[in-house]
Design a protein around this motif. Structure first.
Motif, mmCIF file in Angstrom:
data_model
loop_
_atom_site.group_PDB
_atom_site.id
_atom_site.type_symbol
_atom_site.label_atom_id
_atom_site.label_comp_id
_atom_site.label_asym_id
_atom_site.label_seq_id
_atom_site.Cartn_x
_atom_site.Cartn_y
_atom_site.Cartn_z
ATOM 1 N N ALA A 8 3.628 -1.288 -12.995
ATOM 2 C CA ALA A 8 3.462 -1.217 -11.538
ATOM 3 C C ALA A 8 3.416 -2.589 -10.875
ATOM 4 O O ALA A 8 3.917 -2.776 -9.765
ATOM 5 C CB ALA A 8 2.201 -0.424 -11.197
ATOM 6 N N GLU A 9 2.794 -3.570 -11.564
ATOM 7 C CA GLU A 9 2.588 -4.872 -10.935
ATOM 8 C C GLU A 9 3.667 -5.901 -11.272
ATOM 9 O O GLU A 9 4.013 -6.739 -10.439
ATOM 10 C CB GLU A 9 1.210 -5.428 -11.317
ATOM 11 N N TYR A 10 4.213 -5.832 -12.495
ATOM 12 C CA TYR A 10 5.117 -6.888 -12.936
ATOM 13 C C TYR A 10 6.577 -6.463 -13.022
ATOM 14 O O TYR A 10 7.478 -7.269 -12.790
ATOM 15 C CB TYR A 10 4.656 -7.453 -14.288
ATOM 16 N N VAL A 11 6.835 -5.205 -13.357
ATOM 17 C CA VAL A 11 8.222 -4.744 -13.510
ATOM 18 C C VAL A 11 8.736 -4.131 -12.209
ATOM 19 O O VAL A 11 9.765 -4.531 -11.676
ATOM 20 C CB VAL A 11 8.345 -3.734 -14.676
ATOM 21 N N LEU A 12 7.998 -3.159 -11.688
ATOM 22 C CA LEU A 12 8.450 -2.450 -10.491
ATOM 23 C C LEU A 12 7.986 -3.110 -9.192
ATOM 24 O O LEU A 12 8.479 -2.771 -8.116
ATOM 25 C CB LEU A 12 7.944 -0.993 -10.529
ATOM 26 N N ASN A 13 7.025 -4.049 -9.309
ATOM 27 C CA ASN A 13 6.474 -4.727 -8.128
ATOM 28 C C ASN A 13 5.981 -3.728 -7.070
ATOM 29 O O ASN A 13 6.137 -3.931 -5.865
ATOM 30 C CB ASN A 13 7.513 -5.678 -7.505
ATOM 31 N N MET A 14 5.379 -2.631 -7.553
ATOM 32 C CA MET A 14 4.822 -1.633 -6.636
ATOM 33 C C MET A 14 3.502 -2.117 -6.050
ATOM 34 O O MET A 14 3.113 -1.710 -4.955
ATOM 35 C CB MET A 14 4.582 -0.317 -7.388
ATOM 36 N N LEU A 15 2.795 -2.945 -6.796
ATOM 37 C CA LEU A 15 1.485 -3.450 -6.379
ATOM 38 C C LEU A 15 1.466 -4.959 -6.553
ATOM 39 O O LEU A 15 2.170 -5.492 -7.414
ATOM 40 C CB LEU A 15 0.370 -2.835 -7.249
ATOM 41 N N PHE B 261 0.815 -1.214 0.000
ATOM 42 C CA PHE B 261 0.000 0.000 0.000
ATOM 43 C C PHE B 261 0.853 1.271 0.000
ATOM 44 O O PHE B 261 0.336 2.372 0.179
ATOM 45 C CB PHE B 261 -0.974 -0.014 1.181
ATOM 46 N N LYS B 262 2.149 1.107 -0.225
ATOM 47 C CA LYS B 262 3.044 2.278 -0.285
ATOM 48 C C LYS B 262 2.554 3.348 -1.260
ATOM 49 O O LYS B 262 2.565 4.540 -0.927
ATOM 50 C CB LYS B 262 4.459 1.832 -0.651
ATOM 51 N N PRO B 263 2.085 2.958 -2.480
ATOM 52 C CA PRO B 263 1.587 4.001 -3.399
ATOM 53 C C PRO B 263 0.448 4.826 -2.802
ATOM 54 O O PRO B 263 0.395 6.041 -3.005
ATOM 55 C CB PRO B 263 1.122 3.207 -4.626
ATOM 56 N N LEU B 264 -0.455 4.183 -2.049
ATOM 57 C CA LEU B 264 -1.561 4.925 -1.436
ATOM 58 C C LEU B 264 -1.050 5.915 -0.392
ATOM 59 O O LEU B 264 -1.534 7.039 -0.292
ATOM 60 C CB LEU B 264 -2.567 3.967 -0.791
ATOM 61 N N HIS B 265 -0.053 5.479 0.372
ATOM 62 C CA HIS B 265 0.531 6.387 1.361
ATOM 63 C C HIS B 265 1.212 7.571 0.671
ATOM 64 O O HIS B 265 1.167 8.698 1.160
ATOM 65 C CB HIS B 265 1.540 5.639 2.237
ATOM 66 N N LEU C 150 -2.639 12.046 -12.316
ATOM 67 C CA LEU C 150 -1.631 11.711 -11.316
ATOM 68 C C LEU C 150 -0.511 10.971 -12.037
ATOM 69 O O LEU C 150 -0.760 9.959 -12.695
ATOM 70 C CB LEU C 150 -2.251 10.836 -10.234
ATOM 71 N N GLU C 151 0.700 11.487 -11.929
ATOM 72 C CA GLU C 151 1.833 10.883 -12.632
ATOM 73 C C GLU C 151 2.872 10.378 -11.641
ATOM 74 O O GLU C 151 2.927 10.828 -10.492
ATOM 75 C CB GLU C 151 2.469 11.902 -13.578
ATOM 76 N N TYR C 152 3.718 9.457 -12.138
ATOM 77 C CA TYR C 152 4.743 8.838 -11.290
ATOM 78 C C TYR C 152 6.031 8.686 -12.067
ATOM 79 O O TYR C 152 6.023 8.284 -13.232
ATOM 80 C CB TYR C 152 4.263 7.456 -10.812
ATOM 81 N N ASN C 153 7.149 9.031 -11.427
ATOM 82 C CA ASN C 153 8.465 8.826 -12.037
ATOM 83 C C ASN C 153 9.153 7.687 -11.288
ATOM 84 O O ASN C 153 9.503 7.839 -10.109
ATOM 85 C CB ASN C 153 9.293 10.110 -11.923
ATOM 86 N N PRO C 154 9.357 6.516 -11.945
ATOM 87 C CA PRO C 154 9.939 5.372 -11.245
ATOM 88 C C PRO C 154 11.395 5.584 -10.844
ATOM 89 O O PRO C 154 11.900 4.895 -9.956
ATOM 90 C CB PRO C 154 9.811 4.221 -12.253
ATOM 91 N N LEU C 155 12.082 6.536 -11.479
ATOM 92 C CA LEU C 155 13.486 6.786 -11.121
ATOM 93 C C LEU C 155 13.583 7.595 -9.834
ATOM 94 O O LEU C 155 14.353 7.269 -8.931
ATOM 95 C CB LEU C 155 14.203 7.513 -12.260
ATOM 96 N N THR C 156 12.794 8.665 -9.750
ATOM 97 C CA THR C 156 12.816 9.491 -8.537
ATOM 98 C C THR C 156 11.824 8.978 -7.498
ATOM 99 O O THR C 156 11.837 9.419 -6.348
ATOM 100 C CB THR C 156 12.456 10.948 -8.870
ATOM 101 N N LYS C 157 10.940 8.035 -7.921
ATOM 102 C CA LYS C 157 9.896 7.478 -7.045
ATOM 103 C C LYS C 157 9.012 8.600 -6.486
ATOM 104 O O LYS C 157 8.631 8.596 -5.319
ATOM 105 C CB LYS C 157 10.516 6.638 -5.922
ATOM 106 N N ARG C 158 8.694 9.536 -7.362
ATOM 107 C CA ARG C 158 7.908 10.688 -6.934
ATOM 108 C C ARG C 158 6.593 10.749 -7.705
ATOM 109 O O ARG C 158 6.560 10.481 -8.911
ATOM 110 C CB ARG C 158 8.711 11.975 -7.186
ATOM 111 N N TYR C 159 5.511 11.109 -7.011
ATOM 112 C CA TYR C 159 4.205 11.331 -7.625
ATOM 113 C C TYR C 159 3.936 12.824 -7.696
ATOM 114 O O TYR C 159 4.380 13.582 -6.840
ATOM 115 C CB TYR C 159 3.083 10.695 -6.790
#
Length: 236
Positions: A169-176, A29-33, A209-218
């Motif tokens: 988000a689900e398969y490459v970065l395993n964020m979810l 749930f890190k993305p929600l936080h 809502l955008e996300y940068n996987p390098l900076t991990k910033r929304y």
């Protein structure tokens, strides 16, 4: 669960299974936080929360509901995932968050019980998990007072959203967790806009809502091609 409840048992089971991890900011749930402060400030900027009676539909473990209560709103969070609701209630006790309640009830049934009784309704990251999103939109519109605000957030349905929200988000970065989102259940802004109009809701603002996987910033932007939010107002 009765057959006429607008919920997918598999979806409820999925979120119940993860319930104990809702308040771990490094969990699934890190993305929600991470996005919560952004959406909280956006909501509060359009509808100042202090002193308002607010309903959070599909509240899960209470991340948004709790933060709205801390802004001074009188909050009711509803969900059908029993374990997630217990986590939300436990967190409210531990954090000593006053003016917040949770109920296990569907939005459609609550709309029959308490029509036009909330100053604002939020329904975030939930529409893409139910069999009939338009029914949820209708119920949210019934629950808010005339002139009140209803906020939605969900995921667009297109190739870019598929690549970023599911594959990325689900398969490459395993964020979810894998299987969190199903492409067929994603909702185009035009489809959500139609549901809103049919429910008597006027769209006041849209944001992406955008996300940068390098900076991990929304961050929020005008790009609604993947994650997007609607602010609507019920016709007075």
């Amino acid at each position: 669960m009765s057959d006429n409840v607008n919920a997918d048992p598999a979806e409820l089971a999925k979120f119940s299974e993860l319930a104990h991890r809702w308040w771990d900011p490094e969990s699934e749930f890190k993305p929600l936080h991470q996005i919560n402060p952004l959406r909280l400030e956006w909501i509060n900027g359009i509808c100042p929360l202090s002193g308002k009676r607010v309903l959070d539909v599909g509240c899960g473990g209470g991340i948004l509901a709790d933060s709205m209560a801390r802004k001074g709103a009188d909050v009711l969070g509803i969900d059908l995932a029993t374990k997630a609701l217990r986590v939300a209630q436990l967190h409210a006790m531990e954090a000593q968050t006053s003016n917040i309640q949770y109920r296990e009830i569907s939005v459609e049934i609550l709309a029959q019980e308490q029509p036009a009784s909330f100053d604002a309704v939020t329904c975030m990251e939930m529409l893409e998990h139910v069999p009939d999103p338009a029914s949820v939109v209708q119920a949210c519109a019934r629950l808010v007072k005339p002139g009140g605000s209803v906020f939605f957030s969900t995921i667009n349905r297109n190739a870019k959203a598929f690549m970023l929200a599911i594959v990325g988000a689900e398969y490459v970065l395993n964020m979810l967790p894998r299987g969190t989102h199903e492409y067929a259940k994603m909702i185009k802004p035009s489809e959500l806009a139609l549901s809103c109009r049919n429910a008597g809701l006027d769209i006041e603002a849209t944001r992406g809502l955008e996300y940068n996987p390098l900076t991990k910033r929304y961050w929020m932007s005008d790009d609604t091609s993947v994650n997007y939010l609607f602010a609507t107002r019920r016709n007075a």
